[in-house]
Write a protein that holds these residues in place. Structure first.
Motif, PDB file in Angstrom:
ATOM      1  N   MET B  23       0.695  -1.149  -0.150  1.00 46.09           N
ATOM      2  CA  MET B  23      -0.264   0.130  -0.060  1.00 46.09           C
ATOM      3  C   MET B  23       1.452   1.347  -0.073  1.00 46.09           C
ATOM      4  SD  MET B  23      -3.028  -0.390   2.195  1.00 46.09           S
ATOM      5  CE  MET B  23      -2.883   1.027   3.645  1.00 46.09           C
ATOM      6  N   GLY B  24       1.669   1.410   0.637  1.00 46.14           N
ATOM      7  CA  GLY B  24       2.548   2.863   0.736  1.00 46.14           C
ATOM      8  C   GLY B  24       3.126   2.600  -0.530  1.00 46.14           C
ATOM      9  N   PHE B  25       4.016   1.163  -1.304  1.00 42.92           N
ATOM     10  CA  PHE B  25       4.033   1.731  -2.497  1.00 42.92           C
ATOM     11  C   PHE B  25       3.136   2.078  -3.685  1.00 42.92           C
ATOM     12  CE2 PHE B  25       7.383  -1.785  -1.432  1.00 42.92           C
ATOM     13  CZ  PHE B  25       8.751  -1.318  -2.767  1.00 42.92           C
ATOM     14  N   ALA B  26       1.817   1.193  -3.366  1.00 45.94           N
ATOM     15  CA  ALA B  26       0.818   2.506  -4.366  1.00 45.94           C
ATOM     16  C   ALA B  26       0.092   3.260  -4.055  1.00 45.94           C
ATOM     17  CB  ALA B  26      -0.606   0.843  -4.075  1.00 45.94           C
ATOM     18  N   LEU B  27       0.404   4.146  -3.255  1.00 47.44           N
ATOM     19  CA  LEU B  27      -0.163   5.196  -2.381  1.00 47.44           C
ATOM     20  C   LEU B  27       1.060   6.629  -3.350  1.00 47.44           C
ATOM     21  CD1 LEU B  27      -0.122   5.323   1.332  1.00 47.44           C
ATOM     22  CD2 LEU B  27      -2.173   6.243  -0.188  1.00 47.44           C
ATOM     23  N   ASN B  36       8.595   3.718  -5.327  1.00 49.53           N
ATOM     24  CA  ASN B  36       9.811   4.508  -4.342  1.00 49.53           C
ATOM     25  C   ASN B  36      10.271   2.686  -3.834  1.00 49.53           C
ATOM     26  OD1 ASN B  36      10.670   5.121  -2.178  1.00 49.53           O
ATOM     27  ND2 ASN B  36       8.896   5.024  -0.613  1.00 49.53           N
ATOM     28  N   PHE B  37      11.115   2.575  -4.094  1.00 48.34           N
ATOM     29  CA  PHE B  37      11.603   1.437  -4.207  1.00 48.34           C
ATOM     30  C   PHE B  37      12.465   1.529  -2.281  1.00 48.34           C
ATOM     31  CE2 PHE B  37      14.871  -1.795  -4.242  1.00 48.34           C
ATOM     32  CZ  PHE B  37      14.153  -2.992  -5.292  1.00 48.34           C
ATOM     33  N   ALA B  38      12.174   2.377  -1.782  1.00 47.87           N
ATOM     34  CA  ALA B  38      12.482   2.486  -0.279  1.00 47.87           C
ATOM     35  C   ALA B  38      11.513   2.416   0.536  1.00 47.87           C
ATOM     36  CB  ALA B  38      13.286   4.028  -0.612  1.00 47.87           C
ATOM     37  N   GLN B  39      10.555   1.551   0.043  1.00 43.98           N
ATOM     38  CA  GLN B  39       9.419   1.676   1.335  1.00 43.98           C
ATOM     39  C   GLN B  39      10.046   0.772   2.529  1.00 43.98           C
ATOM     40  OE1 GLN B  39       6.733   2.872   0.975  1.00 43.98           O
ATOM     41  NE2 GLN B  39       5.719   2.354   2.623  1.00 43.98           N
TER      42      GLN B  39
END
Lengths: 352, 292
Positions: B23-27, B36-39
């Motif tokens: 979800m963090g990526f998708a947001l 955002n590879f740094a998630q």
């Protein structure tokens, strides 16, 4: 003033098509070759040869391969270290277990890696962009798993294959200087081949696909063929690089050496060096090989002994910072910086 | 049969954590186009920060401080790294995120140390029996917290002014700009939210497995989830997370023994690849129609 392009009068098509049309470039290249072949092996210490030059050359080769795929054909791969591993393992097995001559084993390593790369490139026909990038990660995990879980590959439980002594036509290659020449010869052979590849029809097809694949397909560039060839050539280079670095530097094929971070480092090399340039692969690989040594030396001047965690952290910080810095300041990498320097040298030291 | 359900449910609970990271990526992807590879590293940073703060202050204050760290990180990232990269190709942004991930790892571990640390935030971890199935209370609590987080996010995006602005930005950058939504600030807020999601995931995984470098690798587990669900779909991330969590656990238990085990590392990727072959933009991803 010092870099002159004027006075180059091309009279034949041959001259027009030359890789280095400018005499100064040819001279420069000649000097570099003399340095690489005659000066470095006899002046550098064994430490420099075996711990810096060998990995530098091998990673240049791998970065060059990745550059074909990512820089020229525009397909991101974050599983490239796995193809290096395939090359390393298969060449060691060919040479050590089946007694195939060394040059053929190295070639065989490249061919097996290339086959693996082609298989994992198949999704690229349907999947694009980040979906593809993530799919290439599958290659990394699946290949790692196969190499560690198939008993046949390693013949043991730890997934390690030792490199036997290297003989070419009965001639033992053991000293750093001999290894250096072996790697250098392969590197130059494949670089010339690759440079001509990207200058020709194939390279132009790749560039067309990178810039816009729909448009490329419309003007008759077969996506299916060219993307798969890009994967095949790219992983061939990775496989050869993997087998060379294992034979000469690691001395044992171990999957730990070819983990995901190597894939990222390869990506970092081509970003910092310059995507879509052959020269950039060398700049990037050299930079990334020297960076840890440089950081270590810098830290040594501040403190007596460098704990490994501090070294690892500062490497990560500098590496990450440099990637970001290059992307912001010079997105085309060191190769473009070199280009800029050459352009400046045309006039320097005169203002106009 | 009870064993099957036990495996299924523990897989689903793991899947909840995958969903959180995905979800963090998708947001972030939806709002700013950055993959955002740094998630995963953000989760690691949150875990490290929380452990660090817990040594000197009570839990509630430590949580606030951790979120503050994530907010600083979010603003710093957007304004220092991604502002100069506006309107660059997605590939460049992706590479910048890889660079960011190394930066976060290095800085986080330089501040709080590289050794593995235990994280205990006082949630009991005992097995309770429901019917014939044993479930850990810890997993249940975190499942509930994740559900609450998702509900909170839905409320935020549907009902609040900021949330609506963020949705507008995600839909169309230029249109959002033209009605006066500050783009960079909207991105920064999205990154803060992704940071909070990463914090929850980091705390959950950290109290399970200890806070250490390997925590950042949960991003790798979340990537197949992400592409299976579709990069820009929150709903997809949640459903695919549950699907992957359950299927990988079932595969490991029921297929694993026949092929030598350890297939958890790549099984999600196989599932994702298989689905992508038929639906190239994932289950719920936005299909891009390309024109010359």
């Amino acid at each position: 003033m010092f870099y002159r392009e004027c006075g180059v009068l091309k009279e034949t098509y041959r001259q027009d098509m030359a890789i280095f049309p400018i005499p100064l470039d040819r001279w420069g290249l000649g000097v570099m070759l003399v340095l690489a072949f005659l000066v470095i092996p006899f002046t550098a210490s064994d430490y420099w040869l075996s711990s810096i030059m060998l990995p530098f050359y091998c990673f240049s080769l791998a970065a060059l391969g990745l550059n074909f795929l990512t820089g020229y054909a525009g397909q991101v791969s974050i599983g490239h270290a796995a193809f290096m591993a395939v090359g390393a393992y298969s060449s060691l097995i060919l040479y050590g277990r089946y007694g195939v001559p060394l040059p053929l084993s190295i070639l065989g390593g490249g061919i097996f890696a290339s086959a693996a790369g082609t298989i994992f490139g198949i999704p690229s026909l349907r999947i694009k962009g980040f979906y593809l990038a993530v799919s290439t990660l599958a290659a990394q995990f699946i290949i790692e798993w196969v190499l560690t879980h198939w008993q046949w590959v390693s013949g043991g439980v730890f997934g390690t294959v030792d490199a036997p002594d290297m003989y070419i036509f009965g001639w033992l290659i053991d000293t750093p200087v001999k290894k250096y020449y072996l790697v250098l010869c392969v590197l130059i052979l494949l670089t010339v081949f690759g440079k001509n590849l990207v200058r020709g029809q194939l390279g132009r097809n790749w560039t067309a696909i990178r810039d816009m694949d729909v448009a490329a397909e419309i003007i008759g560039v077969s996506l299916f063929r060219n993307k798969l060839i890009a994967f095949a050539v790219s992983s061939f280079y990775a496989g050869v690089a993997g087998s060379l670095i294992t034979f000469t530097y690691y001395l044992a094929a171990n999957i730990e050496e070819f983990n995901l971070f190597l894939s990222f480092h390869l990506l970092g090399m081509i970003i910092i060096g310059g995507m879509g340039t052959v020269l950039g692969s060398f700049f990037g690989a050299g930079f990334m090989t020297l960076l840890p040594i440089f950081i270590n030396q810098t830290l040594l001047t501040i403190m007596e002994r460098v704990p490994s965690d501090i070294r690892a952290n500062s490497e990560a910080i500098v590496f990450g910072g440099l990637i970001v810095f290059f992307l912001i300041v010079e997105p085309y990498g060191m190769a473009r910086l070199w280009q800029t320097i050459k352009e400046k040298m045309r006039l320097w030291p005169f203002p106009y | 049969m009870a064993f099957f359900f036990e495996v299924l449910i523990s897989g689903l609970l793991v899947g909840v954590m995958y969903s959180l990271v995905a979800m963090g990526f998708a947001l972030i992807y939806k709002a700013s186009g950055v993959f955002n590879f740094a998630q995963g590293d953000m989760s690691l940073l949150a875990g490290l920060a929380l452990v660090g703060f817990l040594t000197v202050m009570p839990l509630w204050l430590a949580l606030i401080c951790t979120v503050a760290v994530m907010a600083i990180l979010a603003y710093g990232t957007v304004f220092i790294i991604f502002r100069p990269l506006v309107a660059r190709s997605p590939l460049i942004l992706f590479m910048a995120a890889i660079g960011l991930s190394f930066l976060i790892q290095g800085i986080g571990q330089a501040i709080w140390g590289t050794d593995a640390k235990g994280l205990n935030i006082g949630i009991p971890d005992v097995l309770v029996q429901i019917g014939e199935i044993y479930i850990s209370t810890f997993d249940l609590t975190f499942g509930g917290m994740a559900a609450a987080l998702v509900a909170g996010l839905v409320w935020f995006f549907q009902k609040t002014r900021t949330g609506r602005a963020l949705r507008a930005v995600a839909d169309d950058h230029e249109a959002a700009l033209s009605v006066g939504i500050p783009l960079l600030r909207a991105w920064a807020v999205t990154w803060v939210i992704a940071g909070i999601v990463a914090t929850v995931a980091g705390v959950a995984w950290g109290s399970r497995l200890g806070v250490q470098f390997s925590l950042s690798l949960i991003a790798l587990k979340a990537l197949p989830v992400l592409i299976l669900g579709g990069i820009d779909s929150i709903l997809g991330a949640i459903l695919a997370g549950l699907l992957i969590g359950a299927s990988e656990n079932l595969a490991e238990v029921f297929i694993g023994p026949y092929v030598g085990g350890g297939i958890q590392t790549f099984f999600p990727y196989l599932v994702a690849l298989l689905v992508l072959w038929f639906k190239p933009y994932g289950m719920f991803g936005k299909e891009i129609i390309e024109r010359v």
